[in-house]
Design a protein around this motif. Sequence first.
Motif, mmCIF file in Angstrom:
data_model
loop_
_atom_site.group_PDB
_atom_site.id
_atom_site.type_symbol
_atom_site.label_atom_id
_atom_site.label_comp_id
_atom_site.label_asym_id
_atom_site.label_seq_id
_atom_site.Cartn_x
_atom_site.Cartn_y
_atom_site.Cartn_z
ATOM 1 N N GLU A 177 2.861 -3.864 4.477
ATOM 2 C CA GLU A 177 1.803 -3.071 3.866
ATOM 3 C C GLU A 177 1.163 -2.114 4.865
ATOM 4 O O GLU A 177 0.733 -1.014 4.503
ATOM 5 C CB GLU A 177 0.734 -3.963 3.237
ATOM 6 C CG GLU A 177 0.063 -4.941 4.169
ATOM 7 C CD GLU A 177 0.771 -6.289 4.280
ATOM 8 O OE1 GLU A 177 0.128 -7.251 4.739
ATOM 9 O OE2 GLU A 177 1.974 -6.362 3.903
ATOM 10 N N LEU A 178 1.103 -2.500 6.138
ATOM 11 C CA LEU A 178 0.534 -1.610 7.142
ATOM 12 C C LEU A 178 1.425 -0.389 7.338
ATOM 13 O O LEU A 178 0.940 0.743 7.409
ATOM 14 C CB LEU A 178 0.338 -2.344 8.469
ATOM 15 C CG LEU A 178 -0.323 -1.538 9.592
ATOM 16 C CD1 LEU A 178 -1.168 -2.439 10.486
ATOM 17 C CD2 LEU A 178 0.709 -0.807 10.464
ATOM 18 N N ASP B 13 3.523 0.930 5.214
ATOM 19 C CA ASP B 13 3.422 1.786 4.029
ATOM 20 C C ASP B 13 2.118 2.578 4.025
ATOM 21 O O ASP B 13 2.089 3.743 3.602
ATOM 22 C CB ASP B 13 3.501 0.931 2.757
ATOM 23 C CG ASP B 13 4.879 0.321 2.548
ATOM 24 O OD1 ASP B 13 5.848 0.839 3.135
ATOM 25 O OD2 ASP B 13 4.976 -0.676 1.809
ATOM 26 N N GLU B 14 1.061 1.962 4.530
ATOM 27 C CA GLU B 14 -0.253 2.611 4.530
ATOM 28 C C GLU B 14 -0.325 3.774 5.516
ATOM 29 O O GLU B 14 -0.880 4.827 5.207
ATOM 30 C CB GLU B 14 -1.336 1.576 4.866
ATOM 31 C CG GLU B 14 -2.737 2.140 4.952
ATOM 32 C CD GLU B 14 -3.746 1.095 5.389
ATOM 33 O OE1 GLU B 14 -4.850 1.493 5.809
ATOM 34 O OE2 GLU B 14 -3.436 -0.118 5.316
ATOM 35 N N VAL B 15 0.256 3.603 6.694
ATOM 36 C CA VAL B 15 0.064 4.614 7.739
ATOM 37 C C VAL B 15 1.138 5.693 7.745
ATOM 38 O O VAL B 15 0.917 6.776 8.298
ATOM 39 C CB VAL B 15 -0.021 3.969 9.139
ATOM 40 C CG1 VAL B 15 -1.167 2.981 9.204
ATOM 41 C CG2 VAL B 15 1.300 3.294 9.539
ATOM 42 N N ARG B 16 2.285 5.452 7.149
ATOM 43 C CA ARG B 16 3.379 6.418 7.239
ATOM 44 C C ARG B 16 2.987 7.835 6.831
ATOM 45 O O ARG B 16 3.349 8.797 7.512
ATOM 46 C CB ARG B 16 4.561 5.954 6.387
ATOM 47 C CG ARG B 16 5.637 5.237 7.179
ATOM 48 C CD ARG B 16 6.857 5.041 6.326
ATOM 49 N NE ARG B 16 7.807 4.119 6.953
ATOM 50 C CZ ARG B 16 8.899 3.697 6.338
ATOM 51 N NH1 ARG B 16 9.152 4.102 5.108
ATOM 52 N NH2 ARG B 16 9.721 2.864 6.949
#
Length: 305
Positions: free
Chosen positions: A98-99, A101-104
């Motif tokens: 999830e991290l 996916d969040e920062v990409r």
Amino acid sequence: MKVRTVLGDLAADQLGVTDSHDHLFFRSALLPGQELDDSEAATREVQAFAELGGRTIVQWTPYGLGRRAGDLAKISADTGVHLVAATGLHRAEHYPAELVDEVRPELADIFVRELTEGIGDSGVRAGLIKVAGGFHVLDEHARVVMVAAAEAHHATGAPIAIHHELGTAADAVLDLLVDESGVPPESVILGHLNRFPDHRFHLDLAARGSFLAFDGPSRANNATDPRLFDCLAALIDAGYADRLLLGGDTTTARARAATGEGPGIPYLLTGLRPRLVRYFGDEIATQLFVANPARAFVLHGTVRE
């Protein structure tokens, strides 16, 4: 030319004897129970390096892996050793899905912000972009992160350092960063080449103009340690001594000298440097530990303050 340390920008010729790739703090789900998160132990490790003449340690711990930027600044101030912090992103498996996916979607902005404004609320600015390739190829995650790193380089002039999985795919990295994205080769540092001790491959990489980092010894890499000096000799004999960097790459608590079994950061100066002097001479050793890092880690072009 300047290098961005955790205490501010420093003239490159002030770096002195440099460990070009290491970690004082590092946390990854891939290394459970071996976290580097002890500030006192980190300070002792840096102090031991300083007592041997070490002056600078370049940290390759990127975003989301427990950098503890505020502690880096305190350690630098307490020991007098210059520290360079990193932004960037490692291979996806080091993070919760999830991290990633969040920062990409905002990676380039994150990298630029950490290079120019600071890491979190620490006020400590990164001086390096650390990214990672895959095993012999670049997967989608690696390509997305490297394109963002190239954007951040063009905005800030910061060098890009690459973790190569088992030392492979460095040619693909240069294709993407240099040929496709326009990053100057002298702003690219190819790491972990000791893990893939193919002399011809190394010579091909050196001919393309980037820096080559041999960042053992490490407990994870002990099978290739005996090949290190053969790899260095091939490159030095071919006239590429000015492209070579050395680091310890201490990634686990067990590998730390101050509190683990070692060899740790000090071994670069107690073990490797005397052998470099014996086999290649003091001038080459000084080039690898002093002159080359002073060129490899500078901020190139127009630097955003």
